[in-house]
Structure formats: C-alpha cells, structure tokens
Design a protein around this motif. Structure first.
Motif, PDB file in Angstrom:
ATOM      1  N   CYS C  47      63.813 -10.077  47.006  1.00  0.00           N
ATOM      2  CA  CYS C  47      64.929 -10.454  47.870  1.00  0.00           C
ATOM      3  C   CYS C  47      64.684 -11.822  48.489  1.00  0.00           C
ATOM      4  CB  CYS C  47      65.124  -9.425  48.981  1.00  0.00           C
ATOM      5  SG  CYS C  47      66.054  -7.984  48.441  1.00  0.00           S
ATOM      6  N   ILE C  48      63.407 -12.199  48.625  1.00  0.00           N
ATOM      7  CA  ILE C  48      63.109 -13.478  49.266  1.00  0.00           C
ATOM      8  C   ILE C  48      63.574 -14.642  48.393  1.00  0.00           C
ATOM      9  CG2 ILE C  48      61.217 -14.985  50.015  1.00  0.00           C
ATOM     10  CD1 ILE C  48      59.805 -12.401  50.973  1.00  0.00           C
ATOM     11  N   ASN C  49      63.381 -14.567  47.059  1.00  0.00           N
ATOM     12  CA  ASN C  49      63.944 -15.641  46.228  1.00  0.00           C
ATOM     13  C   ASN C  49      65.224 -15.187  45.519  1.00  0.00           C
ATOM     14  OD1 ASN C  49      62.870 -14.001  44.278  1.00  0.00           O
ATOM     15  ND2 ASN C  49      61.675 -15.585  43.266  1.00  0.00           N
ATOM     16  N   ARG C  50      65.755 -14.074  45.955  1.00  0.00           N
ATOM     17  CA  ARG C  50      67.055 -13.556  45.516  1.00  0.00           C
ATOM     18  C   ARG C  50      67.132 -13.304  44.012  1.00  0.00           C
ATOM     19  NH1 ARG C  50      71.519 -17.101  48.289  1.00  0.00           N
ATOM     20  NH2 ARG C  50      72.866 -15.963  46.865  1.00  0.00           N
ATOM     21  N   LEU C  51      65.999 -12.908  43.402  1.00  0.00           N
ATOM     22  CA  LEU C  51      66.107 -12.334  42.061  1.00  0.00           C
ATOM     23  C   LEU C  51      66.802 -10.992  42.213  1.00  0.00           C
ATOM     24  CD1 LEU C  51      62.630 -13.121  40.480  1.00  0.00           C
ATOM     25  CD2 LEU C  51      64.825 -14.105  39.865  1.00  0.00           C
ATOM     26  N   VAL C  52      66.639 -10.393  43.400  1.00  0.00           N
ATOM     27  CA  VAL C  52      67.427  -9.229  43.798  1.00  0.00           C
ATOM     28  C   VAL C  52      68.236  -9.679  44.999  1.00  0.00           C
ATOM     29  CG1 VAL C  52      67.325  -6.924  44.793  1.00  0.00           C
ATOM     30  CG2 VAL C  52      65.764  -7.541  42.957  1.00  0.00           C
ATOM     31  N   GLU C  53      69.524  -9.390  44.971  1.00  0.00           N
ATOM     32  CA  GLU C  53      70.412  -9.874  46.033  1.00  0.00           C
ATOM     33  C   GLU C  53      70.358  -8.908  47.229  1.00  0.00           C
ATOM     34  OE1 GLU C  53      72.180 -12.977  47.082  1.00  0.00           O
ATOM     35  OE2 GLU C  53      72.016 -12.859  44.908  1.00  0.00           O
ATOM     36  N   PRO C  54      69.889  -9.361  48.409  1.00  0.00           N
ATOM     37  CA  PRO C  54      69.881  -8.452  49.567  1.00  0.00           C
ATOM     38  C   PRO C  54      71.298  -8.204  50.080  1.00  0.00           C
ATOM     39  CG  PRO C  54      69.130 -10.637  50.206  1.00  0.00           C
ATOM     40  CD  PRO C  54      69.355 -10.684  48.729  1.00  0.00           C
ATOM     41  N   ASN C  55      71.518  -7.059  50.724  1.00  0.00           N
ATOM     42  CA  ASN C  55      72.853  -6.765  51.252  1.00  0.00           C
ATOM     43  C   ASN C  55      73.068  -7.394  52.627  1.00  0.00           C
ATOM     44  OD1 ASN C  55      71.995  -3.987  49.710  1.00  0.00           O
ATOM     45  ND2 ASN C  55      74.086  -4.629  49.310  1.00  0.00           N
ATOM     46  N   ASP C  56      71.987  -7.492  53.397  1.00  0.00           N
ATOM     47  CA  ASP C  56      72.155  -7.969  54.756  1.00  0.00           C
ATOM     48  C   ASP C  56      70.831  -8.545  55.224  1.00  0.00           C
ATOM     49  OD1 ASP C  56      73.553  -8.484  57.013  1.00  0.00           O
ATOM     50  OD2 ASP C  56      73.121  -6.533  57.948  1.00  0.00           O
ATOM     51  N   GLY C  57      70.896  -9.399  56.267  1.00  0.00           N
ATOM     52  CA  GLY C  57      69.685  -9.982  56.809  1.00  0.00           C
ATOM     53  C   GLY C  57      69.499 -11.414  56.331  1.00  0.00           C
ATOM     54  N   ASP C  58      68.471 -12.085  56.867  1.00  0.00           N
ATOM     55  CA  ASP C  58      68.263 -13.490  56.553  1.00  0.00           C
ATOM     56  C   ASP C  58      66.828 -13.739  56.111  1.00  0.00           C
ATOM     57  OD1 ASP C  58      70.871 -14.576  57.455  1.00  0.00           O
ATOM     58  OD2 ASP C  58      70.203 -13.706  59.370  1.00  0.00           O
ATOM     59  N   VAL C  59      66.678 -14.749  55.259  1.00  0.00           N
ATOM     60  CA  VAL C  59      65.356 -15.212  54.871  1.00  0.00           C
ATOM     61  C   VAL C  59      65.325 -16.707  55.165  1.00  0.00           C
ATOM     62  CG1 VAL C  59      63.788 -15.618  52.951  1.00  0.00           C
ATOM     63  CG2 VAL C  59      65.094 -13.488  53.051  1.00  0.00           C
ATOM     64  N   PHE C  60      64.442 -17.120  56.062  1.00  0.00           N
ATOM     65  CA  PHE C  60      64.349 -18.540  56.390  1.00  0.00           C
ATOM     66  C   PHE C  60      63.088 -19.110  55.781  1.00  0.00           C
ATOM     67  CE2 PHE C  60      67.030 -16.895  59.756  1.00  0.00           C
ATOM     68  CZ  PHE C  60      68.054 -17.840  59.785  1.00  0.00           C
ATOM     69  N   LEU C  61      63.272 -20.155  54.958  1.00  0.00           N
ATOM     70  CA  LEU C  61      62.130 -20.873  54.409  1.00  0.00           C
ATOM     71  C   LEU C  61      62.150 -22.239  55.092  1.00  0.00           C
ATOM     72  CD1 LEU C  61      59.844 -21.112  52.320  1.00  0.00           C
ATOM     73  CD2 LEU C  61      61.541 -21.994  50.727  1.00  0.00           C
ATOM     74  N   ASN C  62      61.241 -22.464  56.011  1.00  0.00           N
ATOM     75  CA  ASN C  62      61.235 -23.708  56.784  1.00  0.00           C
ATOM     76  C   ASN C  62      62.638 -24.078  57.260  1.00  0.00           C
ATOM     77  OD1 ASN C  62      58.512 -23.879  56.316  1.00  0.00           O
ATOM     78  ND2 ASN C  62      58.763 -25.175  54.513  1.00  0.00           N
ATOM     79  N   GLU C  63      63.279 -23.193  57.969  1.00  0.00           N
ATOM     80  CA  GLU C  63      64.597 -23.420  58.583  1.00  0.00           C
ATOM     81  C   GLU C  63      65.752 -23.404  57.580  1.00  0.00           C
ATOM     82  OE1 GLU C  63      64.423 -23.001  61.714  1.00  0.00           O
ATOM     83  OE2 GLU C  63      62.255 -23.141  61.436  1.00  0.00           O
ATOM     84  N   LEU C  64      65.480 -23.274  56.274  1.00  0.00           N
ATOM     85  CA  LEU C  64      66.574 -23.152  55.308  1.00  0.00           C
ATOM     86  C   LEU C  64      66.872 -21.669  55.113  1.00  0.00           C
ATOM     87  CD1 LEU C  64      68.354 -24.497  53.009  1.00  0.00           C
ATOM     88  CD2 LEU C  64      66.510 -23.827  51.487  1.00  0.00           C
ATOM     89  N   ASN C  65      68.131 -21.287  55.351  1.00  0.00           N
ATOM     90  CA  ASN C  65      68.472 -19.876  55.179  1.00  0.00           C
ATOM     91  C   ASN C  65      68.792 -19.591  53.719  1.00  0.00           C
ATOM     92  OD1 ASN C  65      69.370 -17.300  55.224  1.00  0.00           O
ATOM     93  ND2 ASN C  65      70.587 -17.533  57.085  1.00  0.00           N
ATOM     94  N   VAL C  66      67.843 -18.984  53.029  1.00  0.00           N
ATOM     95  CA  VAL C  66      67.961 -18.780  51.588  1.00  0.00           C
ATOM     96  C   VAL C  66      69.108 -17.820  51.252  1.00  0.00           C
ATOM     97  CG1 VAL C  66      66.738 -17.945  49.538  1.00  0.00           C
ATOM     98  CG2 VAL C  66      65.507 -19.217  51.281  1.00  0.00           C
ATOM     99  N   THR C  67      69.362 -16.846  52.130  1.00  0.00           N
ATOM    100  CA  THR C  67      70.368 -15.836  51.807  1.00  0.00           C
ATOM    101  C   THR C  67      71.784 -16.383  51.817  1.00  0.00           C
ATOM    102  OG1 THR C  67      70.252 -15.189  54.104  1.00  0.00           O
ATOM    103  CG2 THR C  67      69.106 -13.792  52.530  1.00  0.00           C
TER     104      THR C  67
END
Lengths: 271, 272, 274
Positions: C47-67
C-alpha cells in the motif's frame, strides 16, 4: 470400506474402489456407451464389396508410395510446392505481426477490459471455423489461387497464436511484473522488461510450430481452390495417378520432418 | 562481453557486442528479404482485379447468406449423426492402434531402440504429416465415398497424434516409482500395470479427449472430399450457390463444435 | 522520512487486511515488520507504493502524499521507493546488468530503455552497486544462473539503482539458508546506515529481525499491536502478536560462533531463559 462391522472374527475383504462410486451411474454409463457404440456402428453403411474392390486400389497406392513417380508431373509438383512454401512463409509472418498486439490485448492481466473483450472476440471468430471453410469463403471472394490461401492461413494463424500468447502472458510470474512496476516503469517498459523476456522463448517456439502447421494446411486448402500443393495432389488422385500422389506425399512428409527437426534446434537456441 | 573499458578507464556497458549487433541486423534483413521474395513469387499469378473486387463480392455473398434457410435443418440431422460417429468411432479405432505404437516408440518401454523404435516413429510421422482431409481424399478414391472412409481417415490421422503425445508422457514418467515396483519382484506386465499405467492414465484420458474434440471439427468438413457427414451437404450447397443453406450448415457446425468443447471440458474435469 | 497515517485496506472479497495502521519511520531507521501470515504485512508495504491500492488513509514520503497522486505522479513517486522482494522477483531471462539497470526505468524514456542505451551515469552507478554487493564479475550472466543469495544481492542493487528515499523489503530471506540470510540482512542494514535510508522489512524470522533491525512493529489482524525496540519484544508481546506458544526455546540454535556482531537479542529478557 465399511468400518462399523469391526469384530475380531470378521475377515476383511478388500476390493479396488471403482472409479465411479455410484453403481447406478456406473452401469448406466457402461450401458449407455455400449448402446451408442452399437447404434453408431450399425448406422454406418459399409459396402463390403466396394471395400474389397478397393483393397486392390489401396495396394496400388501403397506401391505408388513405395515406387513414387517424381518425373512425369515434376513441373506441377514444383509449381505447387512453390505456391505452398511461399504462402506458408508470408502468411506466418503476417499472422505473427498481427497476433502479437492482439495477444497482448487478450491477456487479462495487462489489457484494459474493453480491449480485452475486442481481442478475445477476434480470437473466437478466427478459431471457430476450420481453415478449409475459411478457404472456401476467401476463394469465393478473392478468386482461385494462392492469394486466397495466404489470407486463409494468416487469419487462422491469428486465432492460434494470439490465444496461446495471451494465455502465456496470463501465466507469467507476476512478481517480476510487480518488481518492474515498483521501479516506476510505465506500461511499455513493463511489457518490454518484465513480460517480453518471459514469453519470448515460447513465442518463438509457437511461431515455428505455426509455420509447420501452415505448411501442412497449405497442402489441404488447395482442395477447395486456394492454391498450393493440395491442388496438385487433388488432381493426381482424381486421375488415379497413385505414383505421382505418392511422390507428392513423400515430399510433404520430408518437408514436415525437416521443419520439425530444425525447429527443435531454433527452440533450444531461444531458451 | 558487452562490458569494455573506455579510454579513461571507465567501464562501458552495451546491451550487445558489436558482432552480435551486426549478426542481429543481418538476420532481420534476411528475414525481410525472404518475406518480400516469397510475396513476389506468391502473387505472380494473382489477378488483382478480383482482389480489389473482393469487398463487393463479400457484400454480395453476405447478402445471399442471410437470412439462413432454417427449413434446410431437416436434411441436416442425419449428416450430423454421421459426423459425430465419424469422430467418435475414428477416435476409438485410433486409440486401439495408437497405444501399442506409443509403447513401442517410448525409449523406456520399447523392446528395441535400434529396430522397433524407428518403425514406430515413422508410423507416427507419416500419420501426422498427412491431414485428415488428404487421408479422406485417398480413402474415398480407394474404398469409395461415405462414412466408412471418413472413420478410417480420422483414425489414420489420429494414430500419430495420440501415439506421439502418449509416448512423450511415457518417457516422462517417474522412474523411481518403477524402481519401487521392480523392487517388489514384479514381472514386466505387473510393472506395466502398477508402475506405468497409473502414471499415464490422466495424460491418456486428456489426450484422447483432446483428439476427439479436434476430430469433431475435422469430421464436419471431411464431406468436402466425399467422406460423409455435414461436409457433404456443405459441398452440395456450395456447388449450387445456395448460400442460405451454407449459413445454416455453418451454424450447425459451430453449435456442434461448441457443444463438443463443452462436453470434453466437462469430462476432462471429472476425470482429472 | 515515511509517515503512514490511519491506512485501511479492504479487499473485494471482504477481507479487512489493514484496519487503520499508523506509524512513522525516520531517515536511517530500519524497521522490522513482524506478524503471523495473513496479518497484512505484505499488504501494508504494497500500500505504501500503491502496488495495492489502499481504501483510506495517507502515506507521506518526505511531505509528499503518495495516496493522493495521479498515475504519472505515482510513477515518479515509485521510482523514489525501492522495493526488494521475496523470491527476488528478478526478470530471470535478463542479464544481471539489465536487471540492475531496470531500476532506472522510471527515469529514462521508453526508447532508451527499449534499446538498452542508458545514460553513462546510470551504468556507472550500476557498476559501483554491483561492486558494493560483490557481484562485479557476474554482470553479464543471466539472472537465472545465479544462486539465491546472489539473486537477492541483484535485487538489492536494483532497488538502490533507483536512488530511493525509502526501501520496502518483503521477506528478503524467506528462500535463503541461515548463513546467507544473515549476510543479506547485514548488507541491507549496513547500506541503510551508509545512505541514511529509512527501510521497512517484512520478516518472519523473529530472532533474525531482533539481531539486525533498529525497531520492531508487530502487526496482528491488520492492527499495530507492538511498536518498540527489539529488546522490548518479550514473551508476552510475542504471544500478543502470534498467539500462545512456548517462546523460551526460540533462541536455542541462534548462536553461530562466526558471528562477531553484537547480538541485541542478548539484552532480551527471553534470551535469559535459554
């Protein structure tokens, strides 16, 4: 086996379990199959007198096969072979070129749904009829000769190759695709880096196999006027020239054997 | 090796060596040249007027093909029965002959690799190289037109197919199981029964069904050369340009093929 | 710096793989993600690199919201996240060098990648990485000609070739023998320290994780049930994560004499019981 009658005095009887457990279904199937076979066998009209007569002709054919006559119709054989071989090569090449995009489009794991549906439709259309029936239609549209044969074989190649290629793509190791996707690769890069290396050897093998099939088929579609060695063979048999027919069949078998033998080498190299 | 050192000592990587690159380009060039040559030879005698005229012809035939002539169905039931019989009886005959050939051809069961195996392999190649329609053509000339010629044609074509796949399956069996059976002191026939047969039965059933499925398709067209079944009606209808009847036959063929595919898938599923 | 905030994933089958997972990983920290099979470890890192698409929530990579990224931006974000796989996931029929260079796919055009003409800087980087993982001599071998440990080294080099800002590592040692496993884990943690990279390692082998990672996150049925240093991983905690089991015998066979690295598990109260 029944286990509820366990007592110290019972001797156990063991029998191999029948494949179909229920005796009713089992005997029903046996009887049904036997009835069908009898019915089918007796509905075949066999004119034994004609068959008896034919044995003599059959023997003449065997003789023709053993002592083939290449010489008297050599010109016809050369022309027929030339047509067969050229239409085999051209139709296989064109067929492969069209099959690759359709095969990729018909792979569920990489193609979007509408593309998938269209490509599967093309494959089903191409696979539903025998080459010879397609040849009949193409001869009616494009006239007699190898061009109709070329179209027939190209069309049949598409159904064959795209289907197997699509299945192969669907069977690939998904972790390799996932790895390339995780590096940030685009769709084309995924196809080129993760899918192509995995399916290439089989694609080469299948293409060679199809080349082989196309040659054999080219010997058949001539019967309905689509050019090639089949027309020559048809004429020879119509004229009861069994020695010429034997010669043609020997040439066909030789070419098929050479093709099979050499494709084995190419496949090994492609691994 | 594609890795070389450049003048300043840095490693350089290229996908292919220069030699491999040249070989590849020459290979592609030869392939293209072969294609163009074949195309030229093939189309020498082509009358392009017919080709340009094809769309019009297609439209014309298409309009004659529809609507299908449904009343013609009445004449098709008997040929349909014949077609199924040709495929089924032909497959049965082929199986009976192919099994011994397969055992003679498999390296691990043949009595002699020097004499028997080549003969068995030749039977397989000869049977496989010749299409069922050509076998039909020959047999019609020899024993006369009809269903019987069709059955024999299907059988002769299928021997090679079944025997080839079967002998490959026999060659791939797990030798340790045979060893285990041998270790019990089994005779050759017992070895066949306990060591080999159980291992190849699923393959055998699958191959037979697969061939039956193909044979249904082939037997629909065998009549084109006079060997009975639906093809006879197809030939007759085309000869008189009765395209409405042709469509009806096509639909029957398609339905037969679909049903046979469904049946063989079902049976395969329950067997394997 | 990676921050995962209240991440949820429900599969179409109705299985709830992640039920609101939150944690963050500062630069240079290697986090071991443990938990029973089916706890959602694999789903979480995908879910962190969205090979699987999360349904809800956020992933921040150095302030970039990947989701929240669109397709093009997602591809650009993925190349900043290196991933190392269980069973290596190398493209078996490509050479080692091509596999390593495939880490640059997000940076080069399709045509460059198709003709295998990567910029010289990429090739130089690939060589230095192969040297770092000790495979310089194998650059032109096909990936399927290598041993398991060597393949995983290629996998590591491929991930690093991306110049990642985060490493996601899925069961890196699942198919390796114990010695190779330790070597691979050591290599990964060393590299993360050298480059000050944050990393998440999905791992089944608890003692191995304790020996090498800085911090452990325990996942159970899609929820974080433990988050702390390896030394806090007591019997109680293991029972909370995996369920009831006699954990005292776990460290019995882990004492390899050639191991000169400090063994954090020594501080573990459970280790006292051995």
């Amino acid at each position: 086996m029944t286990t509820d009658q366990i007592s110290t005095t019972t001797t156990y009887v063991w029998r191999k379990q029948p494949f179909i457990k229920s005796p009713v279904t089992r005997w029903g199937l046996y009887i049904g199959a036997l009835a069908y076979l009898l019915l089918a066998a007796f509905s075949v009209p066999v004119n034994w007198a004609r068959v008896w007569e034919g044995l003599d002709r059959g023997w003449r054919f065997v003789e023709g096969f053993l002592v083939p006559d290449f010489a008297s119709r050599w010109g016809d054989i050369v022309i027929g072979m030339q047509e067969s071989l050229t239409m085999t090569v051209t139709s296989t090449v064109v067929g492969i070129l069209i099959s690759i995009p359709i095969g990729i489009g018909a792979a569920r794991n990489i193609a979007p749904a509408p593309v998938y549906a269209i490509c599967r439709g093309v494959i089903a259309l191409s696979r539903s009829f025998q080459e010879i029936i397609i040849a009949i239609l193409f001869v009616a549209m494009f006239g007699f000769g190898p061009f109709a044969g070329f179209l027939t074989l190209s069309f049949a190649t598409i159904g064959f190759l795209s289907k197997l290629l699509a299945e192969d793509i669907e069977d690939i190791d998904e972790s390799q695709t996932e790895a390339i996707r995780s590096t940030g690769g685009g769709w084309w890069q995924i196809v080129n880096y993760a899918i192509q290396p995995q399916v290439m050897p089989r694609l080469i093998g299948l293409s060679l196999y199809r080349l082989d099939i196309n040659f054999r088929e080219s010997a058949v579609i001539g019967i309905v006027g689509a050019g090639g060695i089949g027309a020559t063979l048809n004429t020879a048999i119509d004229r009861y020239e069994y020695d010429t027919a034997g010669a043609i069949l020997i040439v066909i078998i030789l070419i098929v054997m050479v093709a099979e033998y050499s494709s084995g080498y190419v496949r090994k190299w492609a691994q | 090796m594609p890795i070389t050192k450049s003048e300043n000592g840095a490693a350089v990587w290229t996908h292919r060596t220069p030699k491999a690159r040249i070989v590849m380009w020459v290979g592609w060039l030869l392939l293209v040249a072969l294609f163009i040559f074949c195309w030229q030879v093939m189309t020498e005698g082509t009358i392009w007027f017919f080709v340009y005229d094809a769309p019009r012809q297609a439209a014309d035939i298409g309009s004659r093909m529809f609507p299908p002539k449904w009343s013609y169905m009445d004449e098709l039931w008997w040929p349909l029965w014949d077609t199924i019989n040709i495929a089924t009886l032909g497959t049965l005959l082929a199986v009976i002959m192919a099994v011994p050939v397969a055992f003679l051809a498999a390296r691990n069961t043949t009595p002699s690799t020097k004499f028997v195996r080549p003969v068995a392999l030749f039977i397989i190649v000869a049977s496989r190289s010749i299409n069922a329609l050509i076998w039909g053509l020959l047999l019609v000339a020899i024993i006369g037109p009809g269903v019987f010629a069709g059955i024999i044609a299907i059988a002769l074509r299928s021997i090679g197919f079944i025997a080839k796949l079967l002998y490959e399956a026999i060659e791939e069996i797990d030798e340790t199981q045979i060893e285990a059976i041998n270790a019990t002191g089994a005779s050759a026939m017992q070895r066949l029964d306990y060591g080999i047969t159980p291992q190849i039965t699923p393959a055998f059933a699958g191959i037979t069904l697969f061939r039956w499925d193909i044979n249904i398709r082939e037997s629909t067209v065998l009549g084109l050369v006079g060997a009975g079944g639906l093809g006879l009606k197809l030939q007759a209808s085309i000869n008189v340009l009765a395209w409405g009847q042709v469509t009806t036959i096509f639909i029957v063929i398609l339905a037969t093929v679909l049903v046979s595919e469904w049946v063989s898938a079902k049976v395969r599923h329950s067997l394997i | 710096m990676l921050r995962v905030d209240n991440l949820r994933k429900r599969y179409r089958t109705g299985d709830e793989a992640l039920k609101g997972v939150s944690f963050s990983v500062p630069d240079g920290e290697v986090v071991g993600l443990i938990g029973p099979s089916g706890a959602g470890k694999s789903t979480l890192i995908r879910c962190i690199n969205r090979l699987v698409e999360p349904n809800d929530g956020d992933v921040f990579l150095n302030e970039l919201n990947v989701t929240k990224l669109g397709r093009g931006d997602l591809k650009r974000a993925r190349r900043r996240i290196g991933m190392i796989f269980q069973e290596y996931a190398l493209v078996e029929r490509l050479s080692v060098m091509e596999n390593v260079l495939s880490g640059r796919l997000g940076y080069v055009s399709f045509w460059q990648s198709f003709t295998r003409r990567f910029p010289q800087s990429d090739v130089d980087k690939a060589f230095s990485l192969l040297e770092r993982v000790g495979l310089t001599d194998h650059a032109d071998k096909r990936a399927d000609a290598l041993s398991g440990g060597q393949r995983q080294r290629v996998g590591i080099a491929r991930a690093l070739e991306q110049d990642p800002e985060l490493l996601l590592i899925d069961e890196p040692t699942a198919s390796l023998d114990p010695k190779t496993s330790r070597q691979i884990m050591r290599l990964i943690t060393e590299i993360c320290r050298e480059r000050n990279l944050p990393a998440i390692i999905n791992i089944h082998d608890v003692p191995l994780a304790q020996a090498f990672v800085d911090r452990i996150v325990g996942l159970q049925e899609g929820e974080v049930v433990f988050d702390g240093p390896p030394s806090d991983l007591t019997e109680d905690v293991l029972t909370r994560i995996y369920g009831e089991e006699d954990w005292t015998t776990m460290h019995g066979d882990q004492d390899e004499p050639e191991d000169t690295h400090p063994h954090p598990a020594r501080n573990d109260p459970t280790a006292e019981l051995v």
